[in-house]
Design a protein around this motif. Structure first.
Motif, PDB file in Angstrom:
ATOM      1  N   ALA A   1       9.725  -4.198  -9.841  1.00 27.15           N
ATOM      2  CA  ALA A   1      10.540  -3.310  -9.003  1.00 27.15           C
ATOM      3  C   ALA A   1       9.962  -3.248  -7.592  1.00 27.15           C
ATOM      4  O   ALA A   1      10.709  -3.275  -6.603  1.00 27.15           O
ATOM      5  N   ALA A   2       8.633  -3.188  -7.481  1.00 19.73           N
ATOM      6  CA  ALA A   2       7.992  -3.146  -6.164  1.00 19.73           C
ATOM      7  C   ALA A   2       8.244  -4.447  -5.400  1.00 19.73           C
ATOM      8  O   ALA A   2       8.499  -4.418  -4.188  1.00 19.73           O
ATOM      9  N   ILE A   3       8.195  -5.561  -6.088  1.00 19.93           N
ATOM     10  CA  ILE A   3       8.466  -6.845  -5.430  1.00 19.93           C
ATOM     11  C   ILE A   3       9.898  -6.860  -4.919  1.00 19.93           C
ATOM     12  O   ILE A   3      10.168  -7.279  -3.801  1.00 19.93           O
ATOM     13  N   GLY A   4      10.817  -6.389  -5.732  1.00 17.34           N
ATOM     14  CA  GLY A   4      12.228  -6.373  -5.347  1.00 17.34           C
ATOM     15  C   GLY A   4      12.483  -5.517  -4.122  1.00 17.34           C
ATOM     16  O   GLY A   4      13.330  -5.840  -3.284  1.00 17.34           O
ATOM     17  N   LYS A   5      11.750  -4.430  -3.952  1.00 15.01           N
ATOM     18  CA  LYS A   5      11.923  -3.544  -2.797  1.00 15.01           C
ATOM     19  C   LYS A   5      11.394  -4.172  -1.513  1.00 15.01           C
ATOM     20  O   LYS A   5      11.861  -3.861  -0.433  1.00 15.01           O
ATOM     21  N   HIS A   6      10.408  -5.062  -1.636  1.00 13.79           N
ATOM     22  CA  HIS A   6       9.791  -5.640  -0.448  1.00 13.79           C
ATOM     23  C   HIS A   6      10.364  -6.995  -0.055  1.00 13.79           C
ATOM     24  O   HIS A   6      10.000  -7.525   0.975  1.00 13.79           O
TER      25      HIS A   6
END
Length: 138
Positions: free
Chosen positions: A125-130
Motif C-alpha cells: 500500500a505504501a509503494i502504491g501511494k508513492h
C-alpha cells in the motif's frame, strides 16, 4: 521453532545411505529427536506415515514414506530460505527497488505468517501511494 540445520543434517545423513538402510537410520532420528515411526504388522497393506521435525512423509512402505519425508523437508527448507530472504530484504526498503519490494511482499503474503502477510500488505500500500502515475499513450 524447528531448527532448519537439524532438518538439513538429517536429510544429508539419509542421502548418504542406501534406501534399505534409511528406515533404521530414520528410526534412530525419531528416537533421538521425537517423532512418529509406524509399527507395522507383517503382510498387511496399508499407508505408512512417518513424522520428524513436524514434517510428515507418506508412502506404501517405510522406504517410500522416508523418500516423501525427504522431499517435504527439502521444500520446508526452501520455503524458509525464501521467507528469510524476503524478510531481510524488506528491512532495507531504501536500498531495494519498488519492484523487488513487491516481489518480496508477494512471497511473504503467500508463504509467511499472518504477521508477514499484514506487513506485506502495508508495504504494498505504501509503494502504491508513492508511485508516480504512468503517462497514458493515446
Amino acid at each position: 521453532m524447528i531448527d532448519l540445520e537439524h532438518i538439513q543434517t538429517c536429510i544429508g545423513s539419509l542421502q548418504m545411505r542406501t534406501e534399505e538402510e534409511r528406515p533404521s537410520h530414520f528410526a534412530s532420528w525419531v528416537v533421538e529427536q521425537g517423532g512418529t515411526w509406524p509399527i507395522m504388522p507383517r503382510g498387511v497393506a496399508h499407508l505408512v506415515e512417518v513424522q520428524l521435525f513436524e514434517i510428515t512423509g507418506l508412502g506404501t512402505s517405510p522406504i517410500e514414506a522416508i523418500r516423501d519425508w525427504m522431499k517435504c523437508a527439502s521444500r520446508r527448507i526452501e520455503t524458509a530460505e525464501k521467507l528469510n530472504t524476503a524478510r531481510n530484504a524488506l528491512r532495507l526498503p531504501d536500498i531495494i527497488s519498488d519492484a523487488d519490494i513487491a516481489t518480496h511482499c508477494e512471497i511473504l503474503k503467500s508463504l509467511g505468517t499472518p504477521e508477514d502477510s499484514h506487513l506485506a500488505r502495508q508495504l504494498l500500500a505504501a509503494i502504491g501511494k508513492h508511485k508516480k502515475p504512468q503517462p497514458t499513450h493515446a
